[in-house]
Design an enzyme around this catalytic site. Sequence first.
Site, short mmCIF file in Angstrom:
data_model
loop_
_atom_site.label_atom_id
_atom_site.label_comp_id
_atom_site.label_asym_id
_atom_site.label_seq_id
_atom_site.Cartn_x
_atom_site.Cartn_y
_atom_site.Cartn_z
CB SER A 130 -0.79 -0.04 1.16
OG SER A 130 -0.22 0.62 2.47
CG ASP A 131 1.43 5.93 -0.77
OD1 ASP A 131 1.65 6.68 -1.85
OD2 ASP A 131 2.31 6.07 0.05
CD1 TRP A 132 0.89 6.93 6.23
CD2 TRP A 132 3.08 7.06 5.94
NE1 TRP A 132 1.30 7.27 7.37
CE2 TRP A 132 2.68 7.46 7.34
CE3 TRP A 132 4.44 6.91 5.82
CZ2 TRP A 132 3.63 7.64 8.28
CZ3 TRP A 132 5.14 7.36 6.95
CH2 TRP A 132 4.97 7.46 8.47
N GLY A 133 -0.70 4.11 4.67
CA GLY A 133 -2.05 4.29 4.93
C GLY A 133 -3.29 4.09 4.05
CB SER A 134 -3.14 3.80 0.58
OG SER A 134 -2.61 2.71 0.19
#
Length: 709
Positions: A234-238
């Site tokens: 994922s991207d940061w917290g996506s």
Amino acid sequence: MTLEEKIGQMNQLDPSWDAEPKEALIRQGKVGSIFNVVGVKQINRLQRMAVEETRLGIPLVVARDVIHGYRTIYPIPLGQGATWNPELVEQAAQLTAKEALSDGIRWAFSPMVDVAHDPRWGRVAEGYGEEPILTSAFGAATVKGYQSQGMAACVKHFAGYSASEGGRDYNTTWIPETQLRDIYLPPFKAAVDAGAMSVMCSFNALNGLPSSANHHLNVDILRDEWHSDALLVSDWGSGSDLVPHGLCADKKEAAERCINARMEMDMQGNIYTDYLAELIAEGKVKESQIDDCVRSILRLKYRLGLFDNPYVDEDKVIAYTPEALELATRVAEESAILLKNNGVLPLNVKHSTLNVLITGPLAHQKKEQLGTWVFDAQPEHSVTPLEAFQSLNAQRSTLNVIYEPGLTYSRDKNTDFSKVIAKAKQADVILYFCGEEAILSGEARCRADLNLPGAQRELMKALAATGKPVVMVVMAGRPLTIGAEVEQAAAVLYAFHGGTMAGPALCNIITGKTVPSGKTPITFPKMVGQVPLYYNRLNTGRPSYDPPMLIDSIPIGCPQFSIGQSSYWLETPTEPLFPFGFGLSYTTFEYGPTTYEKQASGAYEVTCTIKNTGSYDAYETAQLYSRQQSGSVARPICELKGFKKVFIPAGDSCTVTFTLTPEQLGYWHESWEPVRGSDIKAHRYYFATDNVPFTFRIAPHSLPAGIGF
Ligand code: GLC
């Protein structure tokens, strides 16, 4: 592995903050990867927790945003795109990997291959511009460069992130499948075909479905069509963002949607560690789905040799080697674009005394010239334009450098220019280094106004008013609307943020030691109201070719009628300030006719001879554009199908030849086909070429909008 150990591998944390509880989780085997940890000693310390204190001793994979260099910083990727030299960028990626690996980094969160049409978007700085083929070449080169040295690449952000409405970061994207396939996905496919070991989800909702929960992207395309076994992170917290996105009611549902869309590792979102075990117990998720993800993660670690060698030698850190600094200078040279030159360049610093005023808020900014997404470089290693000219001054008595910044930083609104104007009177030529501070581009750094910030426009005007020739050098993270300043300048060099060696590179170009060869990797708009404006757009049914009736030419009391009845703005025609692929040299090139022949195989062979008609040996990037006058869907006014950067000595000629397969000339279109044996019409997407003939042009840049061939 226990279920808890499996889920632990799917958890990626940033222990650079709130470190204590995260280190406890590492010791409990509940973390598979860490990022943003700085320095090989700290990395080895945390690695020992995973390898020596957990039941299975599975090593962590350590990641970092290594975007355009690690210690030695190369031009921002948009500047790298301006080199049109993927081979050079692959070398830069190799040396970058050597530096990062020596400091304990095994996984770089780059290349970013988001094709960008909108310079308002801050992350336009991190990609290679507006062109799918150009972006594909640079993305693949960076993947190969990193991975040839043993560092995993992470191609991002999958997918369509750069199409955010309004050029506002994280915003909604609506992309029809045909455009997704023709414009936004090809660079990801090229990176996957180059062996990218990982892919990162994007933050945006794509047609209403955020990428972390997008099964069509993450499984249908990435796994089933492209057969990629790359790890999908994922991207940061996506993943947890699915709740504010309005897709999921809570984080537990977000975890379910992400795992069912095969998002395999959760970056700093904590949704897998918090909810997966419960979802399995409730029968909403199968343990086999967890196994698939863990297999991907362990495969990456195995490929990186982490099981054999989890630690890094602390005495072999590599940084700022002469080789890297030399290469950084070369990349910065090739990334600079000569947009205008009335003959003032190159400066003659050999034969007669030259008084040069160096001014502007970017003339001596060690940190700002590095650009966005730089964490691990030491700005003291940067060589600024001022320093480069001062050291040249020390070598050559014919050069006299005068320095007065005029403005202290790019947003400085001070308009008392008395000191710099007084110094300008002593100068024969003015070098004005302007642009943007590094923080004005990159993630969440979008601008609704593309003018030079602060009082830089006023300073340019004041400098030009002295009557001395002004060479304007722009160091920015995006194309800026500098039309008025271009008019006032004697010459314009667009250098983006050129990195550690931006100073020597620009000094070499300005004094003629190096001939500029950069070409625009993105269209430069005249004004922000033209955005999005890109070269391979559709013609529309009412293209605006002739100079349309602009706002001030409309008669007063004008009766109602649809002025011009063509597609333009009352304030400006559709022409950009500078088209895609544009860049001047100190020499001139003459292009002969483009000839092409269709072969029995259906491939086209396209040829053109280019002559260097000036007095400097130089590089030129020949660009091959195609056009179809009609097709199954409306066809673009032109499309880049290939490019070659060739060195042509003064007076010599070079013949460039391209061979294009039907596959390279195909495009996606949709149609409704009866599903076999029934009258149900199925919506299908096909990649195919029509039998409509193509025309081709090998040219020095993309043709002005609408002038087809
Ligand atoms: C950021 C960026 C991504 C980066 C990641 C880790 O939000 O979107 O490109 O790699 O988080 O820092």
